[in-house]
Design an enzyme around this catalytic site. Structure first.
Site, PDB file in Angstrom:
ATOM      1  N   TYR A  63       1.040  -1.005  -0.433  1.00 18.07           N
ATOM      2  CA  TYR A  63       0.118   0.004   0.276  1.00 18.07           C
ATOM      3  C   TYR A  63       0.839   1.312   0.227  1.00 18.07           C
ATOM      4  O   TYR A  63       0.842   2.217  -1.252  1.00 18.07           O
ATOM      5  CB  TYR A  63      -0.841  -0.144   1.262  1.00 18.07           C
ATOM      6  CG  TYR A  63      -1.785   1.386   1.316  1.00 18.07           C
ATOM      7  CD1 TYR A  63      -2.432   1.679   0.054  1.00 18.07           C
ATOM      8  CD2 TYR A  63      -1.434   2.592   2.564  1.00 18.07           C
ATOM      9  CE1 TYR A  63      -3.911   2.582   0.100  1.00 18.07           C
ATOM     10  CE2 TYR A  63      -2.040   3.566   1.899  1.00 18.07           C
ATOM     11  CZ  TYR A  63      -3.136   3.594   0.729  1.00 18.07           C
ATOM     12  OH  TYR A  63      -3.892   4.706   1.084  1.00 18.07           O
ATOM     13  N   LYS A  65       4.465   2.256  -0.681  1.00 16.82           N
ATOM     14  CA  LYS A  65       5.132   1.887  -0.976  1.00 16.82           C
ATOM     15  C   LYS A  65       6.395   2.746  -1.123  1.00 16.82           C
ATOM     16  O   LYS A  65       7.820   2.074  -1.453  1.00 16.82           O
ATOM     17  CB  LYS A  65       5.060   1.059  -2.781  1.00 16.82           C
ATOM     18  CG  LYS A  65       4.179   0.303  -2.799  1.00 16.82           C
ATOM     19  CD  LYS A  65       4.616   0.123  -4.951  1.00 16.82           C
ATOM     20  CE  LYS A  65       2.844  -1.238  -4.927  1.00 16.82           C
ATOM     21  NZ  LYS A  65       3.831  -2.347  -4.437  1.00 16.82           N
ATOM     22  N   ARG A 111       0.106  -6.456 -10.676  1.00 17.01           N
ATOM     23  CA  ARG A 111       1.180  -7.842 -12.072  1.00 17.01           C
ATOM     24  C   ARG A 111       1.492  -5.869 -11.634  1.00 17.01           C
ATOM     25  O   ARG A 111       2.148  -5.770 -12.537  1.00 17.01           O
ATOM     26  CB  ARG A 111       0.687  -7.748 -12.726  1.00 17.01           C
ATOM     27  CG  ARG A 111       0.099  -6.282 -13.659  1.00 17.01           C
ATOM     28  CD  ARG A 111       0.071  -7.922 -15.353  1.00 17.01           C
ATOM     29  NE  ARG A 111      -0.410  -6.869 -16.087  1.00 17.01           N
ATOM     30  CZ  ARG A 111      -1.759  -7.432 -16.993  1.00 17.01           C
ATOM     31  NH1 ARG A 111      -2.767  -8.303 -16.137  1.00 17.01           N
ATOM     32  NH2 ARG A 111      -2.693  -6.840 -17.957  1.00 17.01           N
ATOM     33  N   PHE A 114       7.180  -3.566  -7.990  1.00 16.73           N
ATOM     34  CA  PHE A 114       7.959  -2.641  -6.893  1.00 16.73           C
ATOM     35  C   PHE A 114       7.988  -2.236  -8.256  1.00 16.73           C
ATOM     36  O   PHE A 114       9.095  -1.051  -8.236  1.00 16.73           O
ATOM     37  CB  PHE A 114       8.928  -3.990  -7.225  1.00 16.73           C
ATOM     38  CG  PHE A 114       8.962  -5.012  -6.843  1.00 16.73           C
ATOM     39  CD1 PHE A 114       8.365  -6.077  -5.392  1.00 16.73           C
ATOM     40  CD2 PHE A 114      10.561  -6.149  -6.163  1.00 16.73           C
ATOM     41  CE1 PHE A 114       8.271  -6.718  -4.976  1.00 16.73           C
ATOM     42  CE2 PHE A 114      10.122  -6.758  -5.294  1.00 16.73           C
ATOM     43  CZ  PHE A 114       9.385  -7.626  -5.061  1.00 16.73           C
ATOM     44  N   SER A 173       7.170 -11.952  -4.491  1.00 16.85           N
ATOM     45  CA  SER A 173       5.904 -11.449  -5.655  1.00 16.85           C
ATOM     46  C   SER A 173       6.255 -12.023  -6.902  1.00 16.85           C
ATOM     47  O   SER A 173       6.983 -13.095  -7.576  1.00 16.85           O
ATOM     48  CB  SER A 173       6.910 -10.021  -5.572  1.00 16.85           C
ATOM     49  OG  SER A 173       5.491  -9.440  -6.698  1.00 16.85           O
ATOM     50  N   ASN A 175       5.485 -11.208  -9.643  1.00 14.75           N
ATOM     51  CA  ASN A 175       4.971  -9.526 -10.961  1.00 14.75           C
ATOM     52  C   ASN A 175       6.674  -9.298 -11.082  1.00 14.75           C
ATOM     53  O   ASN A 175       6.841  -8.566 -11.474  1.00 14.75           O
ATOM     54  CB  ASN A 175       4.423  -8.455 -10.078  1.00 14.75           C
ATOM     55  CG  ASN A 175       2.990  -9.043 -10.118  1.00 14.75           C
ATOM     56  OD1 ASN A 175       2.564 -10.192 -10.716  1.00 14.75           O
ATOM     57  ND2 ASN A 175       2.441  -8.800  -9.395  1.00 14.75           N
ATOM     58  N   GLY A 262      -6.746 -10.858  -1.732  1.00 13.68           N
ATOM     59  CA  GLY A 262      -8.694 -10.459  -1.087  1.00 13.68           C
ATOM     60  C   GLY A 262      -9.065 -11.639  -0.258  1.00 13.68           C
ATOM     61  O   GLY A 262      -8.205 -12.709  -0.026  1.00 13.68           O
TER      62      GLY A 262
END
Length: 357
Positions: A63, A65, A111, A114, A173, A175, A262
């Site tokens: 959230y 970052k 996605r 970072f 992560s 992504n 979620g």
């Protein structure tokens, strides 16, 4: 959900998810929302890894970052806040659009990759708040194009150790291509050895937590637990987003690539949490995250073996007053059950949860 929460959600949902996220950060910087409540109850305090948490609920990484609003998040009722993921160099992340709401499932696929402003920008903000009360963790990562990703984590430890209440090593992560491969035992062993050595020579020695994925099989969990114990890592965060798409009700957007967070993540992440508690034993800290959107969900994470609990996506759907409601609900629970500490609840459901998957 309060009237204020409903109005705020309707406004934010009229924008694309990434724009709405930026607006929520801006609102917190400006002192909104007003009226957040913080429940103080000594029975909710948790002492862990040398830190005294006023309650066990935290804001997960992803959230904030760039470490812009950690104190505003604490003001919403959280017992701690985790900023990041922060990489050494700024990076823009993956092409937009890259966040998708699955409203029917109360879930999100992202996605992002970072996206953040890098070490220097975050360090300036964290240095400016040094000395303020409140537990703020720093989640560190590696740049996508880094020639030595482990060195990126070493740099993160050295840079943020003086400012972080704790550090989180994020290798889970989905992504950043190849990042999750660092959860394999040989790479993980080298990573943790170098990270812990970097902490030993840093200007301060905050606790170090490892954040793992929920998409791991038993043998992989066993390897991670063994390396965490051997390298004397302080704790594990279970878990990051999932690549699974089982049982979703949303339409075509559910097929977007990225990590799912979620409500649909709750059962899988909680079962993995319980298995990790069984493998690690009672002493190593575990933070449970994934699908927490109510007091009941938070308490269930603790029953499964979590010392602390984090949320993020739940607040997108339940509003900014959610942390205050959850913590107040925890206080009512310990009163009703006549518990001296909420920590008494830990592990009471570990055995059953560890058999769920």
């Amino acid at each position: 959900m309060s009237v204020l929460d409903r109005i705020g959600q309707k406004l934010l949902f009229s924008f694309d998810p990434e724009t709405a996220h930026g607006m929520s950060i801006a609102a917190l910087r400006c002192g909104l929302p007003v009226g957040a409540t913080t429940t103080r109850d000594a029975r909710l305090k948790i002492s862990l890894s040398g830190l005294d948490f006023p309650n066990p609920l935290g804001m997960a990484a992803g959230y904030d970052k760039n470490a812009e609003v950690p104190d505003a998040l604490l003001g919403l009722g959280f017992g701690f806040a985790e900023v990041g993921t922060i990489t050494p160099q700024p990076q823009s992340g993956n092409p937009k659009p890259r966040i998708f709401r699955l409203t029917a499932d109360e879930a999100v696929i992202n996605r992002l990759g970072f996206n953040n402003e890098g070490h220097a920008a975050a360090e300036r903000r964290l240095a400016a708040r040094k000395g303020r009360p409140g537990i703020v963790g720093v989640n560190i990562g590696a740049n996508k194009d880094s020639a030595d990703r482990i060195a990126d984590y070493e740099r993160g430890v050295a840079r943020f150790a003086p400012y972080a209440s704790y550090l989180t090593v994020n290798i889970s992560s989905p992504n950043t291509p190849g990042l999750r491969n660092m959860q394999a035992r040989e790479q993980l062993g080298e990573l943790l050895s170098r990270v812990m050595a970097a902490r030993a020579t840093a200007l301060a020695q905050p606790p170090v937590f490892l954040k793992i994925a929920p998409d791991l099989v038993e043998a992989e969990l066993e390897d991670i637990a063994a390396e965490v114990a051997e390298k004397e890592v302080d704790g594990v965060i279970v878990s990051n987003t999932t690549l699974a798409r089982t049982g979703l009700r949303s339409g075509g957007v559910a097929n977007e690539t990225g990590g799912l967070s979620g409500k649909p993540l709750f059962e899988r992440s909680t079962a993995v949490l319980a298995r990790m508690r069984r493998l690690l034993g009672p002493q190593i800290a575990i933070i449970g995250v994934g699908g927490v959107d109510s007091t009941e969900a938070a308490l269930e994470k603790i029953r499964a073996g979590a010392d602390l609990v984090q949320l993020y996506t739940g607040m997108i759907y339940a509003g900014p007053m959610l942390p205050g409601r959850i913590v107040a609900g925890m206080a009512r629970f310990v009163e009703k059950e006549r518990l001296k500490s909420i920590g008494e609840l830990r592990d009471t459901g570990c055995a059953s949860w560890s058999e769920r998957l």
